[in-house]
Design a protein around this motif. Structure first.
Motif, short mmCIF file in Angstrom:
data_model
loop_
_atom_site.label_atom_id
_atom_site.label_comp_id
_atom_site.label_asym_id
_atom_site.label_seq_id
_atom_site.Cartn_x
_atom_site.Cartn_y
_atom_site.Cartn_z
N LEU A 39 0.70 -1.15 -0.06
CA LEU A 39 0.15 0.03 -0.05
C LEU A 39 0.98 1.20 -0.04
O LEU A 39 1.72 1.38 0.75
N ASN A 40 0.73 1.99 -1.15
CA ASN A 40 1.47 3.31 -1.17
C ASN A 40 0.45 4.65 -1.14
O ASN A 40 -0.58 4.36 -1.71
N ALA A 41 1.07 5.52 -0.75
CA ALA A 41 0.22 6.79 -0.71
C ALA A 41 1.15 7.95 -1.16
O ALA A 41 2.18 8.04 -1.21
N ALA A 42 0.33 9.05 -1.69
CA ALA A 42 1.23 9.95 -2.11
C ALA A 42 0.42 11.21 -2.20
O ALA A 42 -0.99 11.15 -2.55
N ILE A 43 0.90 12.36 -2.08
CA ILE A 43 0.12 13.67 -2.47
C ILE A 43 0.57 14.36 -3.54
O ILE A 43 1.99 14.20 -4.05
N ASN A 44 -0.17 14.74 -4.71
CA ASN A 44 0.32 15.44 -5.93
C ASN A 44 -0.17 16.76 -5.88
O ASN A 44 -1.44 17.04 -5.75
N TYR A 45 0.53 17.65 -6.33
CA TYR A 45 0.15 19.02 -6.99
C TYR A 45 0.47 19.17 -8.59
O TYR A 45 1.51 18.67 -8.90
N PHE A 46 -0.58 19.73 -9.23
CA PHE A 46 0.10 19.82 -10.74
C PHE A 46 -0.58 21.55 -10.90
O PHE A 46 -1.84 21.61 -10.62
N GLY A 47 0.15 22.19 -11.52
CA GLY A 47 -0.40 23.51 -11.97
C GLY A 47 0.13 23.70 -13.33
O GLY A 47 1.26 23.57 -13.89
N GLN A 48 -0.93 24.63 -14.04
CA GLN A 48 -0.64 24.73 -15.42
C GLN A 48 -0.98 26.25 -15.61
O GLN A 48 -2.04 26.69 -15.30
N TRP A 49 -0.33 27.05 -16.31
CA TRP A 49 -0.71 28.18 -16.97
C TRP A 49 -0.48 28.08 -18.62
O TRP A 49 0.63 27.77 -19.08
N ARG A 50 -1.49 28.58 -19.27
CA ARG A 50 -1.31 28.23 -20.87
C ARG A 50 -2.17 29.38 -21.56
O ARG A 50 -3.08 29.98 -21.15
N THR A 72 -6.64 31.55 -22.62
CA THR A 72 -5.83 31.31 -21.49
C THR A 72 -6.33 30.46 -20.53
O THR A 72 -7.69 30.59 -20.19
N GLU A 73 -5.57 29.80 -19.75
CA GLU A 73 -6.19 28.72 -18.85
C GLU A 73 -5.09 28.71 -17.71
O GLU A 73 -3.85 28.94 -17.89
N GLN A 74 -5.73 28.89 -16.41
CA GLN A 74 -5.08 28.58 -15.28
C GLN A 74 -5.74 27.30 -14.70
O GLN A 74 -6.78 27.24 -14.57
N LEU A 75 -4.73 26.36 -14.23
CA LEU A 75 -5.32 25.11 -13.65
C LEU A 75 -4.47 24.69 -12.52
O LEU A 75 -3.25 24.78 -12.39
N HIS A 76 -5.29 24.33 -11.42
CA HIS A 76 -4.44 24.03 -10.19
C HIS A 76 -5.35 22.90 -9.71
O HIS A 76 -6.33 22.79 -9.86
N ARG A 77 -4.31 21.92 -9.26
CA ARG A 77 -5.09 20.49 -9.01
C ARG A 77 -4.05 19.93 -7.97
O ARG A 77 -2.97 19.96 -7.77
N GLY A 78 -4.97 19.53 -6.79
CA GLY A 78 -4.28 18.78 -5.62
C GLY A 78 -5.02 17.41 -5.37
O GLY A 78 -6.21 17.54 -5.62
N ASP A 79 -4.28 16.48 -5.33
CA ASP A 79 -5.21 15.47 -5.13
C ASP A 79 -3.96 14.31 -4.05
O ASP A 79 -3.04 14.61 -3.92
N PHE A 80 -4.87 13.03 -3.62
CA PHE A 80 -4.31 12.45 -2.77
C PHE A 80 -4.47 10.83 -3.57
O PHE A 80 -5.42 10.63 -4.14
N GLU A 81 -3.19 10.17 -3.51
CA GLU A 81 -3.27 8.79 -4.25
C GLU A 81 -2.82 7.95 -3.58
O GLU A 81 -2.08 7.83 -2.67
N LEU A 82 -3.93 6.71 -3.60
CA LEU A 82 -3.26 5.60 -3.12
C LEU A 82 -3.27 4.51 -3.96
O LEU A 82 -4.01 4.18 -4.94
#
Lengths: 670, 201
Positions: A47-58, A73-83
């Protein structure tokens, strides 16, 4: 009490689950009924866990002459928890579960001149990839799977496309010595979003496949393959293509002779497609190969195919005999003779007799090797009067980067040319993916930069040819080529070559104005140099033809060097100039690629790429594309961070487009 | 009667030259010695069999299988390729250790062992698939041996049989190892009346 098969199955599964309890950790091997005493329930392997953040400006911008500028134009922010992990239920061979799930929040802000494209949303999002494998060591291992993935597809000199792929299905295999069988069903949804809606693409596809591969006897082999596709496809909100197709192929191979040196292969195929385009085909191929000695072999082919299209149906019959002789290690001589009969019911017939002789020669010579070949072929073709149009399906055509692909078929009915990918599923669109030009003697397909067709891609082209009077056409073709490769001495790596071919045709008809019979001579000569990481090539092509003459000069220089672990340098430059006198056009194409990947520190990888493409043509217009990208990846312990920057621009005679993005990602694993 | 036109005469000359060239080629093909034949053919083609080369050592395919001493490795005959190759097909001489998977005790089977056998260098002497020679040897036994054992160092004065090139080394010696020095065969000891040791393979 009489139990139903479903209840029996559930009972057996429960029994296996109960009986498999108490097995040691990571125990492998078959499920042994009755031996285990205790029940472990769910056993977690990893069992592994991770937290991820992804941001994009386009930022994407298109300026078209005479129209208003479009900007997105796009601004995208994502935060997630991964199992992610793996677990067994009862026993790893009873139910093996693996996969990953990502749950998170996303904020997306899109400001766009495209009507309806503006967004300012906060939403939950989820991605997953889950697999469950049942009874992996049994006669019938079965896997259930489902996934939902998102990716960003970078297109050369064009905006990035966001692609969402969702699928679910089941894969089962019957491990039988008598009748091994694999069956898979998958439902797939693909959605691709272009910031300006031009390259939007969506597919809903259901596919069922079944494959059986049987060794009937030591010298007999049978393969059965069935595929059912149900496809709903849409492009750019306007083009819709729906079809169902069945494809059943059976292949039987028999080997015989003292050392099984002879073989007979029989292939039967049934293909049926209904939808936007209807067609069905029944085909039988017989291939007999006889190995008379180590130096001499013969082959006999017989093909029958029934083709049914919307407009007409055809019978296609072809027979061919081929003999091949090897003299020592240097000379291979091949001679073939064949005939084809095509009967388009109630419309006309086409008969062809052809023969060909080819000699290939290889010889070690001072300082290197000489490769040469020569061939001579003759075709006698008789076409009957044809009062109605006929369909020509799925002709494979290679579409170059800049020069048009020439399909030398006269009298093609306008509006009937259809171009798809090699699988026949994705339909390319005229004006978005390619430009089409129809001429009396031929038609030309030219890819559009930024479209869905890759440079040099092989596509399938279908079209309808209009009515045509009867004619007899004889063709005599000859070709000769040679290459000398220097392998020793100071000039090692040098390789001069040439290739000359000539086709002469004779036409006998009462209505010659309907035919465009062309005599063609092509001479290609050049020199290559390959040594270590360096590659150089210079080539000249001269094509003498009544309808499509051209002269082409091609130069290429390349360098590829591995620089260590995860490090390499690629340099490539090509220059091509094609002079087309009948179109009064000179097409010039310059392409340059620089790519460097380097592990500059133990924890830091760097990637740099530059892409340049410049095309000048009076007929097709001018375009210049330039793209720069930088990617940094840093790893330390369980933390990974990456930064990507890209700037891309494409200028044409009628529009200027730019695309930039900055992406940042951070992952921390536990 | 008038003289033929110049173009007709030129065509006739080309035909004469062609016929002469064809006759020359035919004569060269059929009339020369085997060595000359080989020399001419080798100028144009690769892979022409050398009449002076040991025929069987270079034989392949059907010629190899016609050899009276032809031998074949059983897994190869039964097409059990994966027994030795597994998933890779680029095995080289350094991979002879695979032989020990089946030939388990071959490296320690005798009190005195031949060096290459102990080192599992099986492919120095044996072909892995098939051979024109018995026991999958790569060549005539004598040729295999003199690949390492220089004939000049064999001591022909002490053992006159060493000078007899028609004899095989295996007439008197075991190949893999034995109980006696030089792996001398039992039957040689018996026939010469020397005291015997334990029988060898």
């Amino acid at each position: 009490m009489r139990r139903t098969p479903a209840l029996a199955f559930l009972g057996a599964a429960a029994g296996l689950a109960v009986s498999a309890r108490g097995q040691p950790e990571a125990q492998s091997g078959p499920v042994i009924v009755g031996e285990r005493k205790s029940f472990t329930g769910v056993q977690l392997d990893r069992l592994n866990a991770a937290i991820n953040y992804f941001g994009q400006w386009r930022l994407d911008k298109v300026e078209t002459d005479g129209q208003s500028t479009q900007e997105s134009t796009e601004q995208l922010h994502r935060g997630d928890f991964e199992l992610s992990g793996r677990a067994f239920v009862g026993h790893e061979d009873l139910l093996d579960l693996s996969g990953s799930v990502r749950l998170g929040l996303e904020h997306q802000n899109v400001e766009s001149d495209v009507p309806g494209a503006e967004q300012d949303d906060n939403r939950n999002y989820y991605l997953y990839d889950l697999n469950g494998r049942f009874f992996s060591e049994s006669m019938l291992p079965t896997t259930l799977f489902t996934s939902r993935q998102e990716s960003l597809l970078d297109r050369a000199f064009a905006s990035t496309i966001r692609s969402t792929n969702s699928e679910y299905g089941v894969l089962s295999r019957l491990n039988s010595d008598v009748f091994p069988l694999s069956v898979q069903y998958v439902h797939r949804d693909i959605d691709q979003d272009d910031p300006f809606g031009v390259a939007d693409f969506s597919v809903r596809q259901d596919t069922l496949t079944a494959l059986s591969d049987m060794q009937l006897t030591p010298n007999q082999h049978l393969t059965l393959e069935y595929r059912l596709d149900s496809v709903d496809e849409a492009r750019s909100g306007t083009f819709v293509n729906n079809f169902d197709r069945h494809d059943l192929i059976g292949t039987h191979t028999l080997t015989f002779g003292d050392r099984d040196e002879h073989s007979l292969r029989s292939v039967g195929r049934f293909y049926d497609q209904t939808g936007t385009v209807d067609q069905s085909r029944y085909r039988l191929d017989e291939v007999l190969r006889l190995t008379h000695s180590e130096a001499f072999e013969t082959q006999y082919d017989l093909t029958y195919e029934r083709r049914e299209f919307e407009l007409e149906s055809q019978d296609y019959i072809r027979a061919q005999a081929l003999a091949r002789h090897r003299l020592y290690e240097s000379l291979v001589t091949t001679f073939s003779v064949g005939g084809t009969h095509i009967d388009t019911h109630d419309i006309g017939t086409s008969d062809q007799l052809d023969t060909e002789a080819i000699v290939n020669y290889v010889k070690r010579v001072p300082y290197g090797q000489l490769d040469a070949s020569a061939g001579l072929g003759f075709v006698h073709q008789v076409e009957s009067d044809r009062g109605q149009p006929v369909s020509v399906p799925d002709r494979a055509v290679v579409i170059p980067d800049a020069a048009p692909a020439i399909v030398p078929v006269a009298n093609v009915v306008p509006g009937t040319v259809r171009v798809t990918d090699i699988a026949g599923i994705r339909v390319y669109l005229e004006g978005i993916d390619y430009d089409l030009q129809l001429f009396p003697d031929r038609f030309e397909i030219r890819r559009i930069v930024g479209g869905a067709i890759a440079p040099g891609e092989t596509a399938l082209v279908s079209f309808v040819v209009g009515p045509q009077p009867g004619a007899t056409i004889d063709s005599l073709a000859g070709t000769i080529s040679a290459r000398y490769t220097v392998e020793d001495g100071l000039l090692a790596g040098l390789s001069p070559y040439f290739r000359y071919s000539q086709i002469d045709r004779w036409l006998d008809t009462e209505a010659p104005q309907f035919f465009f019979v062309d005599d063609v001579q092509v001479l290609v000569y050049g020199i290559e140099y390959r040594r270590g990481p360096i590659f150089l090539r210079g080539e000249q092509e001269h094509r003498d033809s009544e309808f499509t003459p051209f002269d082409a000069t091609r130069l290429e220089a390349g360098y590829f060097q591995r620089l260590g672990v995860a490090s390499s340098l690629t340099l490539n430059y090509t220059y091509e100039i094609i002079d087309r006198p009948l179109e009064n056009d000179t097409l010039t194409l310059n392409r340059a690629i620089v790519r460097w990947y380097g592990r500059v520190l133990e924890e830091l990888d760097v990637g740099v790429s530059l892409l340049y493409r410049d095309e000048d043509s009076r007929a097709f217009g001018d375009s210049t594309g330039f793209e720069q990208a930088l990617e940094l990846t840093w790893r330390r312990g369980r933390t990974t961070a990456n930064l990507a920057l890209r700037n891309s621009m494409l200028d044409t005679d009628t529009s200027q487009s730019t695309s930039q993005y900055v992406r940042f990602g951070l992952t921390r694993r536990f | 009667m008038g003289r033929a036109p110049a173009s007709t005469r030129r065509h006739a000359e080309i035909w004469y030259l062609g016929v002469i060239a064809l006759l020359l080629a035919t004569a060269l093909w059929t009339g020369c010695s085997a060595e000359k034949h080989y020399e001419v053919l080798s100028f144009f083609f690769d892979g022409v069999p050398d009449p002076n080369a040991p025929v069987l050592a270079t034989a392949t395919g059907e010629a190899l299988r016609r050899s009276p001493t032809y031998s074949i490795h059983l897994p190869f005959k039964e097409e059990r390729c994966a027994d030795c190759h597994g998933s890779r097909f680029d095995l080289g001489p350094e991979d002879s250790g695979i032989c020990l998977t089946c030939h388990t005790h071959v490296t320690t089977s005798q009190p005195r062992m031949h060096g290459p056998v102990v080192a599992a260098a099986c492919l120095w002497c044996h072909a892995p698939h098939e051979s024109a020679f018995s026991a999958l040897l790569k060549d005539e036994p004598r040729n295999v041996c003199i690949g390492c054992h220089d004939q000049g160092l064999l001591g022909t004065e002490r053992v006159p049989a060493h000078a007899d090139e028609s004899r095989s080394c295996l007439d008197c010696h075991y190949g893999h190892g034995g109980t006696r020095q030089y792996f001398i065969r039992d039957e040689v000891i018996k026939s010469s009346g020397s005291p015997g040791e334990a029988p060898s393979p």
